[in-house]
Design a protein around this motif. Structure first.
Motif, PDB file in Angstrom:
ATOM      1  N   LYS A   4       0.760  -1.199   0.035  1.00 51.31           N
ATOM      2  CA  LYS A   4      -0.123  -0.053   0.071  1.00 51.31           C
ATOM      3  C   LYS A   4       0.859   1.119  -0.030  1.00 51.31           C
ATOM      4  N   ARG A   5       0.480   2.422  -0.745  1.00 49.84           N
ATOM      5  CA  ARG A   5       1.376   3.645  -0.962  1.00 49.84           C
ATOM      6  C   ARG A   5       0.830   4.355   0.490  1.00 49.84           C
ATOM      7  N   LYS A   6       2.025   5.242   0.872  1.00 47.88           N
ATOM      8  CA  LYS A   6       1.896   6.000   2.114  1.00 47.88           C
ATOM      9  C   LYS A   6       1.587   7.431   1.616  1.00 47.88           C
ATOM     10  N   VAL A   7       1.050   8.200   2.417  1.00 46.81           N
ATOM     11  CA  VAL A   7       1.108   9.478   2.429  1.00 46.81           C
ATOM     12  C   VAL A   7       2.203  10.264   3.150  1.00 46.81           C
ATOM     13  N   THR A  39      -8.283   4.111  -1.243  1.00 50.08           N
ATOM     14  CA  THR A  39      -8.066   3.630  -0.048  1.00 50.08           C
ATOM     15  C   THR A  39      -9.074   2.307   0.315  1.00 50.08           C
ATOM     16  N   LYS A  40     -10.298   2.416  -0.273  1.00 51.39           N
ATOM     17  CA  LYS A  40     -11.232   1.496  -0.114  1.00 51.39           C
ATOM     18  C   LYS A  40     -10.921   0.227  -1.054  1.00 51.39           C
ATOM     19  N   SER A  41     -10.011   0.545  -2.148  1.00 50.79           N
ATOM     20  CA  SER A  41      -9.631  -0.473  -2.977  1.00 50.79           C
ATOM     21  C   SER A  41      -8.400  -1.134  -2.431  1.00 50.79           C
ATOM     22  N   GLY A  42      -7.904  -0.589  -1.404  1.00 47.74           N
ATOM     23  CA  GLY A  42      -6.582  -1.272  -0.560  1.00 47.74           C
ATOM     24  C   GLY A  42      -5.159  -0.612  -1.204  1.00 47.74           C
TER      25      GLY A  42
END
Length: 75
Positions: A4-7, A39-42
Protein backbone atom coordinates in the motif's frame (compact mmCIF):
# COMPACT_ATOMS: atom_id res chain seq x y z
CA UNK A 1 -0.78 -8.13 -3.14
CA UNK A 2 1.13 -4.92 -3.82
CA UNK A 3 2.39 -2.78 -0.98
CA UNK A 4 0.00 0.00 0.00
CA UNK A 5 1.19 3.52 -0.84
CA UNK A 6 1.98 5.85 2.05
CA UNK A 7 0.88 9.46 2.42
CA UNK A 8 3.82 11.83 2.95
CA UNK A 9 2.10 15.25 2.90
CA UNK A 10 -1.34 16.86 2.92
CA UNK A 11 -3.05 20.15 2.02
CA UNK A 12 -5.94 21.85 3.76
CA UNK A 13 -8.46 24.48 2.70
CA UNK A 14 -9.09 27.80 4.47
CA UNK A 15 -11.55 26.05 6.82
CA UNK A 16 -8.91 23.56 7.95
CA UNK A 17 -10.33 20.57 6.06
CA UNK A 18 -7.87 18.19 4.39
CA UNK A 19 -8.42 18.47 0.63
CA UNK A 20 -5.45 16.65 -0.93
CA UNK A 21 -2.77 14.12 -0.02
CA UNK A 22 0.65 13.48 -1.51
CA UNK A 23 1.50 9.83 -2.02
CA UNK A 24 5.05 8.58 -1.63
CA UNK A 25 6.82 8.74 -5.01
CA UNK A 26 4.35 11.22 -6.55
CA UNK A 27 5.05 14.84 -7.48
CA UNK A 28 1.40 15.90 -7.60
CA UNK A 29 -1.19 15.82 -4.85
CA UNK A 30 -4.25 13.53 -5.06
CA UNK A 31 -7.68 14.82 -4.02
CA UNK A 32 -9.13 13.27 -0.88
CA UNK A 33 -12.13 12.15 -2.95
CA UNK A 34 -9.89 10.09 -5.22
CA UNK A 35 -7.76 8.93 -2.28
CA UNK A 36 -10.91 7.72 -0.52
CA UNK A 37 -11.69 5.36 -3.40
CA UNK A 38 -8.07 4.24 -3.61
CA UNK A 39 -8.06 3.52 0.13
CA UNK A 40 -11.24 1.45 -0.16
CA UNK A 41 -9.57 -0.52 -2.95
CA UNK A 42 -6.58 -1.23 -0.71
CA UNK A 43 -4.11 0.93 -2.63
CA UNK A 44 -3.32 3.53 0.07
CA UNK A 45 -2.30 2.93 3.68
CA UNK A 46 -5.07 5.01 5.27
CA UNK A 47 -8.28 4.25 7.16
CA UNK A 48 -11.79 5.27 6.06
CA UNK A 49 -13.88 6.59 8.95
CA UNK A 50 -17.60 7.21 8.58
CA UNK A 51 -19.13 10.04 10.59
CA UNK A 52 -22.81 10.80 10.19
CA UNK A 53 -23.32 10.84 6.42
CA UNK A 54 -19.73 11.61 5.43
CA UNK A 55 -16.58 9.53 5.10
CA UNK A 56 -13.14 10.81 6.10
CA UNK A 57 -9.58 9.60 5.68
CA UNK A 58 -7.27 9.07 8.63
CA UNK A 59 -3.85 7.61 9.12
CA UNK A 60 -3.59 4.34 10.98
CA UNK A 61 -3.49 4.84 14.76
CA UNK A 62 0.07 4.31 15.99
CA UNK A 63 0.51 6.77 18.83
CA UNK A 64 2.67 9.10 16.71
CA UNK A 65 1.37 12.61 16.23
CA UNK A 66 3.68 13.69 13.39
CA UNK A 67 2.26 11.33 10.79
CA UNK A 68 -1.37 12.42 11.18
CA UNK A 69 -2.90 14.19 8.16
CA UNK A 70 -3.58 17.36 10.18
CA UNK A 71 0.07 17.51 11.25
CA UNK A 72 1.30 16.93 7.70
CA UNK A 73 -0.79 19.86 6.45
CA UNK A 74 0.70 22.39 8.87
CA UNK A 75 2.28 25.36 7.20
Amino acid sequence: MAKKRKVVDAKRDKNGNITDVLLEGNKNFTSTEKALGMTKSGLIDLVVVKRKDKEHLRTRPDGKKGNNLDEMADD
